[in-house]
Scaffold this motif. Structure first.
Motif, PDB file in Angstrom:
ATOM      1  N   PHE A  27       0.831  -1.207   0.000  1.00 32.03           N
ATOM      2  CA  PHE A  27       0.000   0.000   0.000  1.00 32.03           C
ATOM      3  C   PHE A  27       0.867   1.260   0.000  1.00 32.03           C
ATOM      4  O   PHE A  27       0.603   2.204  -0.747  1.00 32.03           O
ATOM      5  CB  PHE A  27      -0.932   0.024   1.222  1.00 32.03           C
ATOM      6  N   LEU A  28       1.874   1.294   0.853  1.00 32.25           N
ATOM      7  CA  LEU A  28       2.738   2.471   0.937  1.00 32.25           C
ATOM      8  C   LEU A  28       3.495   2.706  -0.366  1.00 32.25           C
ATOM      9  O   LEU A  28       3.743   3.861  -0.746  1.00 32.25           O
ATOM     10  CB  LEU A  28       3.703   2.353   2.115  1.00 32.25           C
ATOM     11  N   THR A  29       3.842   1.637  -1.059  1.00 35.14           N
ATOM     12  CA  THR A  29       4.511   1.790  -2.355  1.00 35.14           C
ATOM     13  C   THR A  29       3.606   2.522  -3.339  1.00 35.14           C
ATOM     14  O   THR A  29       4.028   3.490  -3.985  1.00 35.14           O
ATOM     15  CB  THR A  29       4.902   0.409  -2.929  1.00 35.14           C
ATOM     16  N   PHE A  30       2.353   2.073  -3.436  1.00 31.22           N
ATOM     17  CA  PHE A  30       1.447   2.657  -4.426  1.00 31.22           C
ATOM     18  C   PHE A  30       0.772   3.948  -3.964  1.00 31.22           C
ATOM     19  O   PHE A  30       0.394   4.780  -4.790  1.00 31.22           O
ATOM     20  CB  PHE A  30       0.395   1.630  -4.853  1.00 31.22           C
ATOM     21  N   TRP A  31       0.604   4.119  -2.669  1.00 29.73           N
ATOM     22  CA  TRP A  31      -0.077   5.301  -2.165  1.00 29.73           C
ATOM     23  C   TRP A  31       0.873   6.432  -1.795  1.00 29.73           C
ATOM     24  O   TRP A  31       0.445   7.573  -1.692  1.00 29.73           O
ATOM     25  CB  TRP A  31      -0.914   4.959  -0.945  1.00 29.73           C
ATOM     26  N   PRO A  49       3.789   7.891  -5.965  1.00 31.38           N
ATOM     27  CA  PRO A  49       3.343   9.279  -6.196  1.00 31.38           C
ATOM     28  C   PRO A  49       4.403  10.317  -5.837  1.00 31.38           C
ATOM     29  O   PRO A  49       4.558  11.319  -6.540  1.00 31.38           O
ATOM     30  CB  PRO A  49       2.111   9.422  -5.294  1.00 31.38           C
ATOM     31  N   PHE A  50       5.142  10.074  -4.748  1.00 30.94           N
ATOM     32  CA  PHE A  50       6.185  11.019  -4.349  1.00 30.94           C
ATOM     33  C   PHE A  50       7.283  11.084  -5.402  1.00 30.94           C
ATOM     34  O   PHE A  50       7.708  12.168  -5.810  1.00 30.94           O
ATOM     35  CB  PHE A  50       6.771  10.632  -2.990  1.00 30.94           C
ATOM     36  N   VAL A  51       7.741   9.931  -5.860  1.00 36.08           N
ATOM     37  CA  VAL A  51       8.780   9.888  -6.898  1.00 36.08           C
ATOM     38  C   VAL A  51       8.254  10.497  -8.186  1.00 36.08           C
ATOM     39  O   VAL A  51       8.933  11.294  -8.840  1.00 36.08           O
ATOM     40  CB  VAL A  51       9.273   8.435  -7.119  1.00 36.08           C
ATOM     41  N   ARG A  52       7.057  10.157  -8.541  1.00 39.74           N
ATOM     42  CA  ARG A  52       6.448  10.684  -9.778  1.00 39.74           C
ATOM     43  C   ARG A  52       6.261  12.196  -9.689  1.00 39.74           C
ATOM     44  O   ARG A  52       6.458  12.896 -10.674  1.00 39.74           O
ATOM     45  CB  ARG A  52       5.117   9.981 -10.011  1.00 39.74           C
ATOM     46  N   ARG A  53       5.900  12.682  -8.538  1.00 38.24           N
ATOM     47  CA  ARG A  53       5.717  14.127  -8.359  1.00 38.24           C
ATOM     48  C   ARG A  53       7.028  14.871  -8.595  1.00 38.24           C
ATOM     49  O   ARG A  53       7.065  15.873  -9.299  1.00 38.24           O
ATOM     50  CB  ARG A  53       5.196  14.407  -6.955  1.00 38.24           C
ATOM     51  N   TRP A  99       9.529  13.758 -10.312  1.00 35.50           N
ATOM     52  CA  TRP A  99       9.856  13.555 -11.709  1.00 35.50           C
ATOM     53  C   TRP A  99       9.100  14.548 -12.583  1.00 35.50           C
ATOM     54  O   TRP A  99       9.660  15.155 -13.493  1.00 35.50           O
ATOM     55  CB  TRP A  99       9.521  12.122 -12.085  1.00 35.50           C
ATOM     56  N   MET A 100       7.819  14.780 -12.291  1.00 39.02           N
ATOM     57  CA  MET A 100       7.015  15.712 -13.077  1.00 39.02           C
ATOM     58  C   MET A 100       7.535  17.139 -12.915  1.00 39.02           C
ATOM     59  O   MET A 100       7.576  17.891 -13.874  1.00 39.02           O
ATOM     60  CB  MET A 100       5.542  15.634 -12.671  1.00 39.02           C
ATOM     61  N   ASP A 101       7.932  17.516 -11.703  1.00 40.91           N
ATOM     62  CA  ASP A 101       8.483  18.846 -11.501  1.00 40.91           C
ATOM     63  C   ASP A 101       9.734  19.038 -12.354  1.00 40.91           C
ATOM     64  O   ASP A 101       9.946  20.074 -12.954  1.00 40.91           O
ATOM     65  CB  ASP A 101       8.820  19.084 -10.020  1.00 40.91           C
ATOM     66  N   TYR A 102      10.560  18.000 -12.435  1.00 41.96           N
ATOM     67  CA  TYR A 102      11.775  18.058 -13.237  1.00 41.96           C
ATOM     68  C   TYR A 102      11.419  18.189 -14.713  1.00 41.96           C
ATOM     69  O   TYR A 102      12.017  18.990 -15.427  1.00 41.96           O
ATOM     70  CB  TYR A 102      12.615  16.800 -12.990  1.00 41.96           C
ATOM     71  N   GLU A 103      10.407  17.426 -15.187  1.00 47.57           N
ATOM     72  CA  GLU A 103       9.985  17.508 -16.579  1.00 47.57           C
ATOM     73  C   GLU A 103       9.442  18.894 -16.911  1.00 47.57           C
ATOM     74  O   GLU A 103       9.705  19.431 -17.975  1.00 47.57           O
ATOM     75  CB  GLU A 103       8.916  16.460 -16.881  1.00 47.57           C
ATOM     76  N   GLU A 104       8.663  19.489 -15.997  1.00 50.10           N
ATOM     77  CA  GLU A 104       8.101  20.809 -16.232  1.00 50.10           C
ATOM     78  C   GLU A 104       9.198  21.851 -16.342  1.00 50.10           C
ATOM     79  O   GLU A 104       9.115  22.764 -17.164  1.00 50.10           O
ATOM     80  CB  GLU A 104       7.113  21.162 -15.124  1.00 50.10           C
ATOM     81  N   GLU A 105      10.248  21.727 -15.514  1.00 53.87           N
ATOM     82  CA  GLU A 105      11.376  22.670 -15.597  1.00 53.87           C
ATOM     83  C   GLU A 105      12.054  22.559 -16.951  1.00 53.87           C
ATOM     84  O   GLU A 105      12.430  23.554 -17.545  1.00 53.87           O
ATOM     85  CB  GLU A 105      12.371  22.400 -14.472  1.00 53.87           C
ATOM     86  N   GLU A 106      12.211  21.345 -17.464  1.00 49.76           N
ATOM     87  CA  GLU A 106      12.844  21.157 -18.766  1.00 49.76           C
ATOM     88  C   GLU A 106      12.002  21.778 -19.875  1.00 49.76           C
ATOM     89  O   GLU A 106      12.527  22.375 -20.799  1.00 49.76           O
ATOM     90  CB  GLU A 106      13.047  19.660 -19.044  1.00 49.76           C
TER      91      GLU A 106
END
Length: 166
Positions: free
Chosen positions: A142-146, A150-154, A156-163
């Motif tokens: 549960f902690l992996t998916f919840w 999401p924390f790692v993906r979040r 990652w998305m911030d890094y993609e938006e900066e690029e």
């Protein structure tokens, strides 16, 4: 009244709060159903024929599962009451922030209820050591998916938006 500013894209600030609230409500609808089903199951459990055979540990685990399911239900349903209290008051940002906190807290209590329910059932069927391992694996899953993904993906998305902005 000042005109609404356009923070990003073509969406006004008010539209963004309305969209965020609609997204939260959709998430809460899904979660609420799961909590209610689990809570209903837990409410019926003491009335089953095998319940008198439970150990004190299993009964204590049951109480933890039941109470955390009740707390999860209360927190996940609470944005509805808050929305009723603030209806047409122009306080959507406050409502969205509150609903976010309550949903997060409700998910935490749901996690406790799910893991303790697994512990209860597996301890009833197997020995305590196997049940403990299965409950720990359930918690990790549960902690992996919840939380972890999401924390790692979040990040990652911030890094993609900066690029993209460069």
């Amino acid at each position: 009244m000042a005109p609404e500013r356009q923070p990003t894209g073509h969406e006004t600030e008010r539209q963004r709060w309305n969209r965020n609230f609609a997204d939260l409500l959709q998430e809460l609808r899904v979660t609420q159903t799961g909590v209610q089903v689990l809570f209903a199951f837990l409410l019926t459990l003491p009335f089953s024929s095998g319940f008198p055979k439970t150990t004190q540990f299993q009964q204590d685990t049951y109480i933890v599962a039941l109470m955390s399911a009740a707390f999860a239900a209360a927190m996940i349903i609470s944005p509805v009451a808050f929305h009723r209290a603030l209806f047409r008051k122009g306080r959507k940002p406050e409502l969205v922030r509150y609903a976010h906190r309550m949903a997060t807290g409700g998910l935490a209590f749901l996690l406790v209820s799910m893991v303790s329910s697994v512990l209860l059932v597996t301890d009833f069927m197997l020995n305590i050591w196997v049940a403990s391992v299965l409950a720990a694996v359930t918690a990790a899953y549960f902690l992996t998916f919840w939380a972890a993904i999401p924390f790692v993906r979040r990040a990652w998305m911030d890094y993609e938006e900066e690029e993209e902005e460069e």
